[in-house]
Design a protein around this motif. Structure first.
Motif, PDB file in Angstrom:
ATOM      1  N   ASN A   1      -6.810   1.787   1.713  1.00 31.29           N
ATOM      2  CA  ASN A   1      -7.084   1.620   0.282  1.00 31.29           C
ATOM      3  C   ASN A   1      -7.870   2.833  -0.222  1.00 31.29           C
ATOM      4  N   GLY A   2      -8.401   2.724  -1.452  1.00 25.99           N
ATOM      5  CA  GLY A   2      -9.187   3.808  -2.032  1.00 25.99           C
ATOM      6  C   GLY A   2      -8.378   4.785  -2.868  1.00 25.99           C
ATOM      7  N   PHE A   3      -7.107   4.520  -3.079  1.00 21.68           N
ATOM      8  CA  PHE A   3      -6.252   5.443  -3.827  1.00 21.68           C
ATOM      9  C   PHE A   3      -6.592   5.404  -5.327  1.00 21.68           C
ATOM     10  N   LYS A   4      -6.492   6.573  -5.973  1.00 20.95           N
ATOM     11  CA  LYS A   4      -6.720   6.655  -7.414  1.00 20.95           C
ATOM     12  C   LYS A   4      -5.436   6.934  -8.181  1.00 20.95           C
ATOM     13  N   LYS A   5      -4.453   7.572  -7.535  1.00 22.95           N
ATOM     14  CA  LYS A   5      -3.209   7.942  -8.217  1.00 22.95           C
ATOM     15  C   LYS A   5      -2.013   7.094  -7.775  1.00 22.95           C
ATOM     16  N   SER A   6      -2.187   6.306  -6.729  1.00 29.17           N
ATOM     17  CA  SER A   6      -1.083   5.499  -6.206  1.00 29.17           C
ATOM     18  C   SER A   6      -0.793   4.316  -7.127  1.00 29.17           C
ATOM     19  N   CYS A   7       0.457   3.912  -7.170  1.00 31.69           N
ATOM     20  CA  CYS A   7       0.848   2.734  -7.963  1.00 31.69           C
ATOM     21  C   CYS A   7       0.478   1.427  -7.263  1.00 31.69           C
ATOM     22  N   HIS A   8       0.027   1.501  -5.995  1.00 32.56           N
ATOM     23  CA  HIS A   8      -0.424   0.320  -5.260  1.00 32.56           C
ATOM     24  C   HIS A   8      -1.851   0.564  -4.761  1.00 32.56           C
ATOM     25  N   SER A   9      -2.602  -0.512  -4.650  1.00 33.07           N
ATOM     26  CA  SER A   9      -3.991  -0.383  -4.185  1.00 33.07           C
ATOM     27  C   SER A   9      -4.088  -0.381  -2.666  1.00 33.07           C
ATOM     28  N   LEU A  10      -3.134  -0.982  -1.990  1.00 33.25           N
ATOM     29  CA  LEU A  10      -3.109  -1.056  -0.529  1.00 33.25           C
ATOM     30  C   LEU A  10      -1.789  -0.508  -0.018  1.00 33.25           C
ATOM     31  N   LEU A  11      -1.822   0.241   1.089  1.00 29.52           N
ATOM     32  CA  LEU A  11      -0.603   0.837   1.638  1.00 29.52           C
ATOM     33  C   LEU A  11      -0.693   0.958   3.153  1.00 29.52           C
ATOM     34  N   LYS A  12       0.484   1.067   3.789  1.00 26.65           N
ATOM     35  CA  LYS A  12       0.582   1.402   5.207  1.00 26.65           C
ATOM     36  C   LYS A  12       1.443   2.654   5.338  1.00 26.65           C
ATOM     37  N   PHE A  13       1.260   3.367   6.442  1.00 21.61           N
ATOM     38  CA  PHE A  13       2.042   4.576   6.708  1.00 21.61           C
ATOM     39  C   PHE A  13       2.645   4.486   8.103  1.00 21.61           C
ATOM     40  N   ASP A  14       3.808   5.108   8.263  1.00 17.59           N
ATOM     41  CA  ASP A  14       4.497   5.065   9.548  1.00 17.59           C
ATOM     42  C   ASP A  14       4.052   6.158  10.505  1.00 17.59           C
ATOM     43  N   SER A  15       3.342   7.148  10.002  1.00 22.25           N
ATOM     44  CA  SER A  15       2.971   8.271  10.859  1.00 22.25           C
ATOM     45  C   SER A  15       1.760   8.987  10.282  1.00 22.25           C
TER      46      SER A  15
ATOM     47  N   PRO B   1      -1.153  19.113  -9.508  1.00 16.81           N
ATOM     48  CA  PRO B   1      -0.320  18.741 -10.652  1.00 16.81           C
ATOM     49  C   PRO B   1       0.126  17.283 -10.585  1.00 16.81           C
ATOM     50  N   VAL B   2      -0.194  16.572  -9.495  1.00 19.69           N
ATOM     51  CA  VAL B   2       0.278  15.194  -9.301  1.00 19.69           C
ATOM     52  C   VAL B   2      -0.438  14.251 -10.257  1.00 19.69           C
ATOM     53  N   LEU B   3       0.334  13.534 -11.053  1.00 21.77           N
ATOM     54  CA  LEU B   3      -0.225  12.539 -11.971  1.00 21.77           C
ATOM     55  C   LEU B   3      -0.274  11.157 -11.317  1.00 21.77           C
ATOM     56  N   LYS B   4       0.821  10.750 -10.706  1.00 20.41           N
ATOM     57  CA  LYS B   4       0.951   9.433 -10.085  1.00 20.41           C
ATOM     58  C   LYS B   4       1.879   9.570  -8.882  1.00 20.41           C
ATOM     59  N   TRP B   5       1.729   8.673  -7.940  1.00 21.93           N
ATOM     60  CA  TRP B   5       2.684   8.654  -6.832  1.00 21.93           C
ATOM     61  C   TRP B   5       2.899   7.228  -6.347  1.00 21.93           C
ATOM     62  N   LEU B   6       4.026   7.067  -5.701  1.00 25.90           N
ATOM     63  CA  LEU B   6       4.459   5.733  -5.280  1.00 25.90           C
ATOM     64  C   LEU B   6       4.994   5.802  -3.852  1.00 25.90           C
ATOM     65  N   ARG B   7       4.593   4.850  -3.054  1.00 23.82           N
ATOM     66  CA  ARG B   7       5.262   4.632  -1.765  1.00 23.82           C
ATOM     67  C   ARG B   7       6.178   3.434  -1.971  1.00 23.82           C
ATOM     68  N   PRO B   8       7.489   3.666  -2.153  1.00 26.78           N
ATOM     69  CA  PRO B   8       8.381   2.580  -2.592  1.00 26.78           C
ATOM     70  C   PRO B   8       8.436   1.416  -1.597  1.00 26.78           C
ATOM     71  N   ALA B   9       8.372   0.206  -2.131  1.00 24.13           N
ATOM     72  CA  ALA B   9       8.570  -0.998  -1.323  1.00 24.13           C
ATOM     73  C   ALA B   9      10.070  -1.183  -1.066  1.00 24.13           C
ATOM     74  N   PRO B  10      10.445  -1.992  -0.071  1.00 27.89           N
ATOM     75  CA  PRO B  10      11.869  -2.257   0.161  1.00 27.89           C
ATOM     76  C   PRO B  10      12.566  -2.745  -1.103  1.00 27.89           C
ATOM     77  N   HIS B  11      13.777  -2.258  -1.317  1.00 26.97           N
ATOM     78  CA  HIS B  11      14.635  -2.628  -2.453  1.00 26.97           C
ATOM     79  C   HIS B  11      14.150  -2.074  -3.796  1.00 26.97           C
ATOM     80  N   GLN B  12      13.169  -1.152  -3.765  1.00 29.69           N
ATOM     81  CA  GLN B  12      12.770  -0.494  -5.016  1.00 29.69           C
ATOM     82  C   GLN B  12      13.939   0.332  -5.561  1.00 29.69           C
ATOM     83  N   PHE B  13      14.675   0.956  -4.638  1.00 30.23           N
ATOM     84  CA  PHE B  13      15.873   1.722  -5.001  1.00 30.23           C
ATOM     85  C   PHE B  13      17.102   1.017  -4.447  1.00 30.23           C
ATOM     86  N   ASN B  14      18.209   1.197  -5.125  1.00 25.39           N
ATOM     87  CA  ASN B  14      19.483   0.685  -4.606  1.00 25.39           C
ATOM     88  C   ASN B  14      20.366   1.886  -4.244  1.00 25.39           C
ATOM     89  N   ILE B  15      19.949   2.571  -3.185  1.00 26.31           N
ATOM     90  CA  ILE B  15      20.681   3.736  -2.692  1.00 26.31           C
ATOM     91  C   ILE B  15      21.243   3.369  -1.329  1.00 26.31           C
TER      92      ILE B  15
END
Length: 904
Positions: A768-782, A799-813
């Motif tokens: 936690n502790g993020f200021k620019k992330s779209c989520h307050s809590l996150l996990k990382f794989d590495s 230059p980063v304004l905001k960033w997102l670590r997409p959750a599953p199904h955020q994109f349909n690619i």
């Protein structure tokens, strides 16, 4: 397949083995006359001609067996059989035999209750208004007497009668030599129930788990019924006599467990052990504890993964549990005491364990059986079941994921009775997810025996995965936490604060509606309406008016208008809610166009360029000497002619290439350059240190070996990719989806800047502790991903304004042609003039086919997202593929973006 069978297959959504069984029954009954006085030899010849595996009915009436593996669906097939015989042949009387009370009760529910999820006649129109009558061993006196009145209620319509009986009750009644109750005179009927059944001219006997109905007394009773047809269903088409298995002789279809596993109808069993484990170094008590602890560790690893999968895919919750197989009732009690101790996982499972065995009596047994039957209910606290020979047929749970066998038993028995309990899948099919699709069997002491049994050609399983405890990341009891987007988290906190406030219920109701519900309604409207392309559209007067009208309609339907004095007040509150959603979208969200990227069915195949590794290309010459052996002489084999023959040696590469193009995947026209390059590299290696004659010899005599050597190295470079992508664009954009993640309960939430050692622990930590992330809590794989997040948060002058670590199904690619998969990018980053879709990969993996296929799909998304945004005055999208070892904390984001951008 005739029309009736085809209709039933479609209406009941039969699986392939079920549909095949129904087709076989229809085939057998075609031109087969059923009667109470059959010519058994003629009927057997008829069946044997069609299905050679049936060599004997093994009863005094025509009886055929369908052997379907556990979990494939025998009860639904039973419903298909009844439907077919009723509709196609006009048969109206069925006698269904259950092997025990559990199956008996289950069959009554599945055959009689349309509200039951597993009701087997759902979709059969003939039974919708005139459902089958269910006559049981408990109600036959009144049901049969009442038959005339029942038929009149349906105005003379033909009614199907399904008699269901528990064979174990019949067997118990006949052990003392008495007549079973069903054969005794009934004061209601004027005859016995048995005589009533014998008198039915169209009785069809259906035997569930038919391996139970082969004992002499049971066979005799069934033969007396004299049905016109017997249908047997079992997963075990054999009986056991000592150590000998006696195969059924009347099987017409056999769908074994190994086939069901390969076809994906049941879970994949994985046998677990510890590497280099020597069970002889431990006492039986120590071994029990080790296996129990390892099994629970697996359970604690699997449980959050299953929970997260269900949340991410909007599926009903699945609560996994552990089955412990005890040696006897004393052993079961000892295990129960062990699990309840405070030093066993800190006492966590003390109230989450139960035991079930035949020695239990009265209310204890009734309570435990009820707990057992409801073990799949998420509200049931039981996570560990200890049993002693109680759980066989009829206990059809789907959420058993870990089995710990602690009894001494032959591995074949373990496979059939114990493993079979855990093979059913929660949603009836594999989800292509290890956590959902795998059954773990902990067997440190029997590991080799189980593997050897599984690998026998006639094994029930035939193939079994092997899992080393060292391969599993098991770090203690875990919990699942959810991190929503910042707006939803704020609304949850607001709702909680209002509920705890010291105000009237009426005031609470109004504040929740204004401060929470209205904001959620506006947010939903923003992300679902085709007329809204960006957050600024919320400011348009017509959008505000549309939201107000929708809110008023909903308030009317829910009697909420009394919360406000007038319409103007409602309008003002809607505008306040719109402003709050707008501010959230501008400051804390990234606009993700709702675009679907799916590979076209038209695809291309081939091999990517590479250099041949000739280090192990060691080929010796083949002797071409001619030898002779004069048959009429005693002398041995002698040299006739020395080797050496004239060859055309214009280009040895042609010879090798001609062999390579014999492989189906190798297209000469597409890959000629690569084939000649690889053949030349092989030829250069062969020539080293050899004269021309030796080279000629090896090329001519070992050309197939050379081609195989080359082809083996070509296979990893094979690719199959779509030539293009099908794109679907919705005129709205996606809401930021929540993250569901597991967390070790005893571990704290870490600050993202905190150093985690060893780095391998990062994957299990929550930050936690993020200021620019779209989520307050996150996990990382590495560590690389965590370091990249640090750059996004901490870079000076970023230059980063905001960033997102997409959750599953955020994109349909979607990527991949033959086996399509969802692509989930690692990051989305928004700067002042661009939005970046970002993947972080190990350097060695970047050129692999999978990563390149994902990149192509992602590039297509960025291309169409850029075009869509250009129409509405929004930012372009770019794709970045960053090697993991290039990410260090001193790197700037734009340096990485410019260096590793992949062009559209």
């Amino acid at each position: 397949m005739n029309k009736t069978a085809q209709m039933i297959t479609q209406r009941l959504s039969l699986r392939t083995p079920q549909a095949k069984s129904l087709e076989i029954l229809a085939n057998i009954l075609d031109e087969m006359e059923l009667s109470k006085s059959p010519d058994l030899n003629a009927l057997l010849e008829h069946v044997h001609d069609k299905f050679g595996t049936c060599t004997n009915f093994e009863r005094d009436f025509p009886s055929i067996c369908f052997a379907l593996a556990t979990g494939v669906g025998k009860t639904r097939l039973m419903g298909a059989f009844i439907s077919y015989l009723a509709i196609e042949s006009g048969i109206s009387n069925f006698f269904v035999l259950a092997p025990n009370l559990t199956v008996y009760n289950k069959l009554i529910e599945d055959l009689s209750n349309p509200a039951c999820e597993k009701y087997v006649f759902k979709g059969i129109a003939d039974f919708a208004q005139n459902p089958p009558r269910i006559i049981t061993g408990d109600n036959y006196n009144t049901k049969i007497v009442d038959q005339t009145r029942y038929a009149q209620e349906f105005e003379g319509m033909e009614t199907i009668n399904i008699n269901i009986f528990n064979i174990s009750k019949l067997n118990a009644e006949t052990r003392s030599g008495k007549e079973p109750k069903m054969k005794r005179l009934s004061e209601y009927l004027g005859e016995s129930y048995f005589q009533y059944l014998m008198g039915l001219k169209d009785l069809v006997l259906i035997m569930d788990e038919s391996h139970h109905y082969r004992a002499d007394r049971g066979m005799a009773v069934l033969n007396e019924l004299n049905p016109i047809l017997g249908l047997e269903l079992t997963a075990t088409p054999q009986t056991q006599q000592g150590s000998n298995a006696i195969k059924f002789k009347n099987v017409v279809f056999d769908y074994p467990l190994g086939r069901a596993m390969k076809d994906g109808y049941v879970k994949e069993p994985a046998v677990v052990t510890r590497k280099d484990f020597d069970p002889s170094q431990h006492t039986p008590e120590e071994l029990d504890r080790i296996k129990l602890e390892d099994g629970i560790r697996i359970h604690e690893n699997v449980k959050p993964e299953i929970d997260i999968y269900c949340r991410n895919n909007n599926l009903p919750r699945v609560k996994p549990f552990v089955l412990v197989v005890a040696k006897d009732t004393t052993h079961a009690g000892q295990l129960m005491d062990l699990i309840k101790q405070q030093n066993f996982f800190d006492g966590y499972y003390a109230d989450k364990v139960m035991e079930i065995h035949s020695n239990q009596r009265g209310s204890e047994k009734d309570e435990n059986i009820q707990q057992l039957l409801n073990v799949e209910d998420p509200d049931n606290s039981i996570e560990i079941v200890i049993h002693v020979n109680m759980l066989k047929e009829g206990w059809d749970v789907t959420n058993l994921y870990t089995i710990i066998p602690l009894r001494t038993s032959a591995s074949a028995t373990l496979t059939e009775q114990t493993i079979g309990r855990g093979l059913r899948l929660p949603f009836g099919k594999r989800m292509n997810d290890d956590a959902m699709d795998k059954l773990y069997i902990v067997s440190h002491d029997k590991f080799q025996a189980i593997i050897e049994e599984a690998n026998k050609p006639d094994s029930l399983i035939n193939t079994t995965q092997i899992v080393d405890m060292g391969d599993l990341e098991l770090e203690g009891h875990q919990e699942v936490i959810t991190a929503g987007n910042s707006l939803n988290e704020e609304l949850d906190e607001t709702a909680k604060a209002i509920e705890e406030a010291d105000i009237s219920q009426e005031e609470k109701r109004k504040r929740v509606f204004v401060e929470v519900d209205l904001v959620r309604k506006v947010s939903t409207y923003l992300h679902t309406q085709n007329t809204i392309h960006k957050a600024e559209d919320l400011k348009k007067e017509q959008v505000t008016q549309a939201i107000v009208e929708r809110v008023l309609r909903e308030m009317d339907s829910r009697d909420q208008k009394e919360l406000f004095d007038n319409r103007e007040e409602i309008v003002e509150q809607v505008k306040v809610a719109i402003q709050r959603v707008y501010e959230h979208e501008i400051t804390s969200s990234i606009k993700i166009p709702r675009i679907s990227i799916v590979p076209e069915e038209d695809f291309e195949v081939g091999f990517r360029d590479f250099d041949l590794d000739t280090q192990n290309l060691r080929l010796s010459e083949i002797s071409e000497d001619l030898q002779e052996k004069v048959l009429t002489r005693k002398e041995g084999i002698k040299l006739l002619l020395k080797g050496g023959r004239h060859r055309d040696v214009s280009d040895h590469r042609d010879i090798i290439v001609n062999e390579l193009i014999n492989y189906n995947e190798v297209d000469y026209d597409e890959h000629a350059d690569l084939l000649y390059k690889l053949s030349g590299q092989a030829l250069d290696s062969i020539k080293e240190g050899r004269d021309q004659e030796a080279v000629d010899n090896i090329i001519w005599n070992r050309k197939k070996n050379i081609a195989e050597f080359i082809y083996t190295q070509m296979k990893p470079h094979f690719f199959l990719t779509a030539k293009g992508f099908r794109t679907e664009i919705s005129t709205s954009f996606s809401e930021i989806r929540p993250h569901n993640m597991s967390k070790i309960a005893a571990d704290k939430v870490h600050l993202y800047s905190e150093t985690i050692e060893p780095a391998s622990r990062i994957k299990s930590c929550v930050f936690n502790g993020f200021k620019k992330s779209c989520h307050s809590l996150l996990k990382f794989d590495s560590k690389s991903e965590k370091d990249f997040a640090f750059i996004l948060e901490e870079e000076a002058g970023s230059p980063v304004l905001k960033w997102l670590r997409p959750a599953p199904h955020q994109f349909n690619i979607t990527w991949g042609v033959l086996n399509p998969k969802q692509y989930e990018p690692d990051f989305v980053v928004e700067t002042g003039d661009c939005i970046y879709l970002i993947e972080v990969k190990a350097e060695k993996d970047i050129q692999t086919a999978d990563v390149q296929d994902k990149a192509k799909a992602a590039i297509q998304y960025c291309k169409h997202a850029t075009e869509y945004n250009a129409e509405h005055g929004e930012k372009p999208w770019k794709y970045i593929l960053i090697p993991h070892d290039k990410i260090t904390m001193q790197m700037g984001f734009m340096t990485l973006a410019e260096q590793y951008e992949v062009g559209l």
